[in-house]
Design a protein around this motif. Structure first.
Motif, short mmCIF file in Angstrom:
data_model
loop_
_atom_site.label_atom_id
_atom_site.label_comp_id
_atom_site.label_asym_id
_atom_site.label_seq_id
_atom_site.Cartn_x
_atom_site.Cartn_y
_atom_site.Cartn_z
N ASP A 177 46.12 19.94 13.02
CA ASP A 177 47.35 18.84 13.24
C ASP A 177 48.31 19.21 13.49
N TRP A 178 48.99 20.07 13.49
CA TRP A 178 50.14 21.01 14.13
C TRP A 178 50.02 20.94 15.38
N CYS A 179 48.98 21.71 15.41
CA CYS A 179 49.83 21.92 17.43
C CYS A 179 48.08 20.81 18.32
N ILE A 180 48.10 20.16 17.75
CA ILE A 180 47.23 18.80 18.38
C ILE A 180 48.16 17.59 18.34
N LYS A 181 49.39 17.84 18.19
CA LYS A 181 50.41 16.85 17.93
C LYS A 181 51.12 17.13 18.41
N LYS A 182 51.54 18.65 19.14
CA LYS A 182 52.65 19.37 19.47
C LYS A 182 51.94 19.39 20.85
N TYR A 183 50.76 19.20 21.10
CA TYR A 183 50.38 19.38 22.57
C TYR A 183 49.41 18.55 23.37
N PHE A 184 49.52 17.44 22.41
CA PHE A 184 49.33 15.62 23.06
C PHE A 184 50.09 14.73 21.82
N PRO A 185 51.54 14.76 22.27
CA PRO A 185 52.33 13.76 21.27
C PRO A 185 52.32 12.50 21.01
N ASP A 186 51.29 11.82 21.71
CA ASP A 186 51.34 10.47 22.38
C ASP A 186 49.73 10.63 22.00
N ASN A 187 48.65 10.75 22.99
CA ASN A 187 47.61 11.08 22.13
C ASN A 187 46.25 11.09 21.31
N TYR A 188 47.27 11.97 20.49
CA TYR A 188 46.07 12.81 19.35
C TYR A 188 45.16 12.80 19.44
N ASP A 189 45.30 11.51 19.05
CA ASP A 189 43.60 10.83 18.29
C ASP A 189 42.81 10.42 19.38
N ALA A 190 43.14 10.97 20.34
CA ALA A 190 42.29 10.44 21.31
C ALA A 190 41.92 12.07 22.00
N ARG A 191 41.88 13.71 21.08
CA ARG A 191 41.72 14.43 21.71
C ARG A 191 40.42 15.09 20.92
#
Length: 209
Positions: A16-30
């Motif tokens: 959760d921390w990494c996906i939001k840091k790496y893809f702050p705008d579209n983490y929900d699509a990753r």
């Protein structure tokens, strides 16, 4: 919850921390990125796991409780899944379920992450339909630009997961079984209470086969 010597809460908090840091705008699509990272960490800990692709439909309910929808990812085939998750012999693992509110058609209440025990049949509020199951020892084969990003993301997750300094706190709760739903409902969780009602209905929407 543990899978052998691995704590699922720590794993999901890391992803959760990494996906939001790496893809702050579209983490929900990753979801592919998170699935690859979860799979890699599980395998490195000696856990047999496989990435699964397919359709997903999860119950969502509006903030005011007046609207409910089955939302998720559909239209998959074996060559192009709409969603990816990870499975072990015992669990369905999908932190991305908690990201549905980000792009929901309506404003919905916060949702749990999924670590569903396979000893329990999937309920109507949590629908997974696999279209392709990759081999446990499958190698990741992507176009060069995507391969580099996925590799970098996996390394970020591995580094944070193994770090003793990084704080690993889950931002939501784990949906693991009907008992976990009941317990959350008793504690007043709105999604859990409404999901119980959804499950009790005689007719509910389902994702297409």
């Amino acid at each position: 919850m543990r899978i052998e010597n691995l704590k699922v809460e720590d794993l999901f908090a890391t992803i959760d921390w990494c996906i939001k840091k790496y893809f702050p705008d579209n983490y929900d699509a990753r979801c592919l990125y998170s699935a690859c990272a979860i799979h890699t960490i599980l395998v490195s800990c000696g856990v047999k796991a496989q990435i699964v692709g397919g359709n997903v439909g999860i119950f969502t309910v509006s903030i005011d409780g007046r609207e409910a929808l089955l939302q998720g990812f559909g239209g998959s085939d074996a060559t192009q899944p709409s969603h990816y998750w990870v499975e072990t012999s015992e669990l369905i693992l999908d932190p991305g379920a908690a990201y549905l509110p980000k792009s929901s058609q309506i404003k919905v209440v916060p949702m749990p992450m999924v670590a569903w025990r396979k000893t329990n049949p999937l309920p109507s509020y949590l629908q997974y339909q696999d279209k392709i199951r990759y081999a446990v020892d499958a190698e990741y084969m992507f176009a060069e630009d995507i391969a580099t990003r996925i590799s970098d993301f996996i390394e970020l997750c591995k580094k944070r997961y193994t770090s003793r300094a990084a704080k690993k706190k889950l931002v939501t709760w784990l949906l693991t079984s009907p008992d976990s739903l009941n317990n959350a409902a008793k504690l007043g969780n709105k999604w859990a209470k409404c999901a119980l009602h959804f499950q009790s209905m005689k007719s509910v929407p389902t994702i297409p086969v």
